[in-house]
Design a protein around this motif. Structure first.
Motif, mmCIF file in Angstrom:
data_model
loop_
_atom_site.group_PDB
_atom_site.id
_atom_site.type_symbol
_atom_site.label_atom_id
_atom_site.label_comp_id
_atom_site.label_asym_id
_atom_site.label_seq_id
_atom_site.Cartn_x
_atom_site.Cartn_y
_atom_site.Cartn_z
ATOM 1 N N ASP A 194 22.626 -104.785 89.218
ATOM 2 C CA ASP A 194 21.736 -105.537 88.347
ATOM 3 C C ASP A 194 22.255 -106.974 88.209
ATOM 4 O OD1 ASP A 194 19.567 -105.568 86.175
ATOM 5 O OD2 ASP A 194 21.344 -106.269 85.094
ATOM 6 N N PRO A 195 21.393 -107.992 88.370
ATOM 7 C CA PRO A 195 21.852 -109.378 88.384
ATOM 8 C C PRO A 195 22.050 -110.024 87.018
ATOM 9 C CG PRO A 195 19.506 -109.331 88.781
ATOM 10 C CD PRO A 195 19.946 -107.894 88.691
ATOM 11 N N PRO A 236 38.906 -112.510 104.984
ATOM 12 C CA PRO A 236 38.024 -113.577 104.512
ATOM 13 C C PRO A 236 36.672 -113.621 105.212
ATOM 14 C CG PRO A 236 40.261 -114.397 104.748
ATOM 15 C CD PRO A 236 40.251 -113.023 105.353
ATOM 16 N N SER A 237 36.588 -113.104 106.426
ATOM 17 C CA SER A 237 35.315 -113.138 107.159
ATOM 18 C C SER A 237 34.380 -111.997 106.791
ATOM 19 C CB SER A 237 35.583 -113.103 108.670
ATOM 20 O OG SER A 237 36.256 -111.906 109.032
ATOM 21 N N ASP A 238 34.860 -111.037 106.011
ATOM 22 C CA ASP A 238 34.023 -109.904 105.628
ATOM 23 C C ASP A 238 32.966 -110.337 104.604
ATOM 24 O OD1 ASP A 238 35.407 -108.164 107.253
ATOM 25 O OD2 ASP A 238 36.767 -107.499 105.669
ATOM 26 N N PRO A 239 31.784 -109.723 104.617
ATOM 27 C CA PRO A 239 30.741 -110.086 103.644
ATOM 28 C C PRO A 239 31.096 -109.621 102.242
ATOM 29 C CG PRO A 239 30.041 -108.211 104.956
ATOM 30 C CD PRO A 239 31.319 -108.700 105.572
ATOM 31 N N VAL A 240 30.767 -110.444 101.247
ATOM 32 C CA VAL A 240 31.008 -110.069 99.853
ATOM 33 C C VAL A 240 29.730 -110.095 99.035
ATOM 34 C CG1 VAL A 240 31.607 -112.416 99.096
ATOM 35 C CG2 VAL A 240 32.522 -110.429 97.856
ATOM 36 N N VAL A 241 28.745 -110.920 99.414
ATOM 37 C CA VAL A 241 27.449 -110.976 98.730
ATOM 38 C C VAL A 241 26.348 -110.987 99.782
ATOM 39 C CG1 VAL A 241 25.930 -112.295 97.220
ATOM 40 C CG2 VAL A 241 28.378 -112.228 96.736
ATOM 41 N N ARG A 242 25.345 -110.141 99.567
ATOM 42 C CA ARG A 242 24.160 -110.142 100.430
ATOM 43 C C ARG A 242 22.955 -110.565 99.591
ATOM 44 N NH1 ARG A 242 25.604 -107.649 105.096
ATOM 45 N NH2 ARG A 242 27.114 -105.939 104.983
ATOM 46 N N GLY A 243 22.054 -111.337 100.195
ATOM 47 C CA GLY A 243 20.854 -111.760 99.486
ATOM 48 C C GLY A 243 19.743 -112.058 100.453
ATOM 49 N N GLU A 244 18.597 -112.485 99.902
ATOM 50 C CA GLU A 244 17.455 -112.791 100.749
ATOM 51 C C GLU A 244 17.772 -113.909 101.738
ATOM 52 O OE1 GLU A 244 14.031 -113.705 98.492
ATOM 53 O OE2 GLU A 244 13.779 -111.677 97.673
ATOM 54 N N GLY A 245 18.585 -114.857 101.311
ATOM 55 C CA GLY A 245 18.887 -115.992 102.178
ATOM 56 C C GLY A 245 19.927 -115.713 103.230
ATOM 57 N N GLY A 246 20.645 -114.611 103.127
ATOM 58 C CA GLY A 246 21.693 -114.302 104.087
ATOM 59 C C GLY A 246 22.908 -113.691 103.416
ATOM 60 N N THR A 247 23.989 -113.654 104.150
ATOM 61 C CA THR A 247 25.226 -113.032 103.692
ATOM 62 C C THR A 247 26.306 -114.085 103.480
ATOM 63 O OG1 THR A 247 24.704 -110.987 104.882
ATOM 64 C CG2 THR A 247 26.997 -111.332 104.271
ATOM 65 N N VAL A 248 27.079 -113.932 102.420
ATOM 66 C CA VAL A 248 28.184 -114.838 102.109
ATOM 67 C C VAL A 248 29.492 -114.084 102.286
ATOM 68 C CG1 VAL A 248 29.219 -116.336 100.365
ATOM 69 C CG2 VAL A 248 26.731 -116.065 100.459
ATOM 70 N N SER A 249 30.424 -114.667 103.002
ATOM 71 C CA SER A 249 31.713 -114.033 103.234
ATOM 72 C C SER A 249 32.667 -114.283 102.066
ATOM 73 C CB SER A 249 32.347 -114.569 104.515
ATOM 74 O OG SER A 249 32.718 -115.934 104.351
ATOM 75 N N HIS A 250 33.731 -113.487 102.017
ATOM 76 C CA HIS A 250 34.768 -113.692 101.002
ATOM 77 C C HIS A 250 35.321 -115.111 101.078
ATOM 78 C CE1 HIS A 250 35.738 -109.632 99.281
ATOM 79 N NE2 HIS A 250 35.007 -109.259 100.313
ATOM 80 N N ALA A 265 22.085 -113.389 90.794
ATOM 81 C CA ALA A 265 21.442 -113.223 92.088
ATOM 82 C C ALA A 265 21.704 -114.400 93.017
ATOM 83 C CB ALA A 265 19.935 -113.033 91.911
ATOM 84 N N ASP A 266 22.056 -115.553 92.471
ATOM 85 C CA ASP A 266 22.403 -116.722 93.282
ATOM 86 C C ASP A 266 23.916 -116.712 93.503
ATOM 87 O OD1 ASP A 266 22.989 -119.353 94.242
ATOM 88 O OD2 ASP A 266 21.117 -120.072 93.370
ATOM 89 N N SER A 267 24.347 -116.674 94.747
ATOM 90 C CA SER A 267 25.780 -116.598 95.041
ATOM 91 C C SER A 267 26.540 -117.805 94.518
ATOM 92 C CB SER A 267 26.003 -116.443 96.546
ATOM 93 O OG SER A 267 25.394 -117.501 97.270
ATOM 94 N N ARG A 268 25.861 -118.923 94.325
ATOM 95 C CA ARG A 268 26.525 -120.099 93.769
ATOM 96 C C ARG A 268 26.893 -119.882 92.309
ATOM 97 N NH1 ARG A 268 21.954 -124.270 95.675
ATOM 98 N NH2 ARG A 268 20.739 -122.551 94.767
ATOM 99 N N PRO A 281 26.028 -126.615 97.102
ATOM 100 C CA PRO A 281 25.648 -126.271 98.477
ATOM 101 C C PRO A 281 25.224 -124.812 98.593
ATOM 102 C CG PRO A 281 27.742 -127.469 98.429
ATOM 103 C CD PRO A 281 27.412 -127.116 97.005
ATOM 104 N N ASP A 282 24.221 -124.561 99.427
ATOM 105 C CA ASP A 282 23.750 -123.210 99.687
ATOM 106 C C ASP A 282 24.811 -122.476 100.493
ATOM 107 O OD1 ASP A 282 22.486 -120.881 100.361
ATOM 108 O OD2 ASP A 282 20.637 -121.824 101.058
ATOM 109 N N LEU A 283 25.316 -121.388 99.972
ATOM 110 C CA LEU A 283 26.407 -120.679 100.630
ATOM 111 C C LEU A 283 25.943 -119.779 101.759
ATOM 112 C CD1 LEU A 283 28.596 -119.643 97.570
ATOM 113 C CD2 LEU A 283 28.609 -121.757 98.889
#
Length: 251
Positions: free
Chosen positions: A57-58, A144-158, A187-190, A247-249
């Motif tokens: 839940d966000p 560090p290259s593993d994904p930590v957050v997934r969203g509609e815009g894509g995946t963000v790494s650690h 919900a926004d990784s930023r 910046p968009d992560l």
């Protein structure tokens, strides 16, 4: 700090405040780290592993934060969108109890509900398992290259999330004791980077708001920064971090 799970290192445990919940209750770094271990163990029991995804839940809150930290410790990515998590077949979905009964997961997806006992017997009572869980940290291997957050815009790494948190902390002067009020969705990784990871990494305090964007008056008065969702937001603090300007992560 190379990965988000480093926030839960044992040598970071102290009696300094680290988190304030929407009801104004304060948790120390020791409390947060210990409960982060417990959350990781609950998620592991439910099937979360390196490479899997946990939908959460966000709304900024204690259990959303613990689920994020616990999943990151395991090497599982977090999707702050429970409905999308159910549709994608994510391994675990963590939601308020009022939302849990409306979800219809496919086989292989486990629902965990917080805020009271769930109606359906197959739904895990998150708090009951969390508070009774082993506080030892589970084994995991995360890079560090593993994904930590997934969203509609894509995946963000650690690594990208950690770097963004460090940049936000440096730019906005987040230091030990700085209180950062989160006034927008996770919900926004930023928001996660500037509002959660940055203060925890620097020894600051995360102040969470409820669904209505309000905090306990005593918590609000202690804030140094507010993480908001746009330039028109009006935080009660003298300084703010506009998430939309970061910046968009995911790119």
């Amino acid at each position: 700090m190379d990965v988000v799970g480093d926030l839960l290192a044992r040598d970071r445990r102290s009696r300094d405040p680290a988190l304030v919940t929407p009801d104004g209750r304060e948790r120390t770094a020791h409390d947060l780290i210990t409960n982060g271990y417990k959350a990781a163990n609950v998620l592991r029991y439910l099937g979360a592993r390196e490479g899997s995804t946990v939908a959460v839940d966000p709304t900024p809150g204690l259990h959303a934060t613990l689920a994020f930290l616990g999943a990151a410790r395991l090497g599982a990515a977090v999707r702050f969108d429970p409905d999308a998590g159910v549709a994608a077949g994510d391994r675990v979905v963590v939601v308020p109890v009022a939302d849990g009964s409306a979800l219809d997961p496919r086989p292989g997806t486990n629902i965990a509900a917080f805020g009271g006992p769930p109606e359906r017997p197959e739904t895990t009572h998150w708090e009951q398992e969390l508070w009774s869980e082993n506080p030892a940290t589970p084994p995991s291997t995360v890079s560090p290259s593993d994904p930590v957050v997934r969203g509609e815009g894509g995946t963000v790494s650690h690594g990208r999330l950690v770097d963004a948190a460090e940049a936000a902390a440096t730019e906005h002067g987040i230091d030990p004791g700085t209180r950062v009020v989160v006034r927008t969705t996770l919900a926004d990784s930023r928001t996660v980077a500037a509002g959660v990871v940055a203060p925890l990494a620097r020894g600051g305090v995360v102040v969470l708001t409820d669904a209505a964007g309000e905090t306990d008056p005593e918590s609000t008065s202690l804030g140094d920064l507010a993480v908001v969702d746009g330039p028109d937001a009006e935080p009660p603090e003298p300084a703010r971090v506009d998430v939309a300007s970061l910046p968009d992560l995911t790119r």
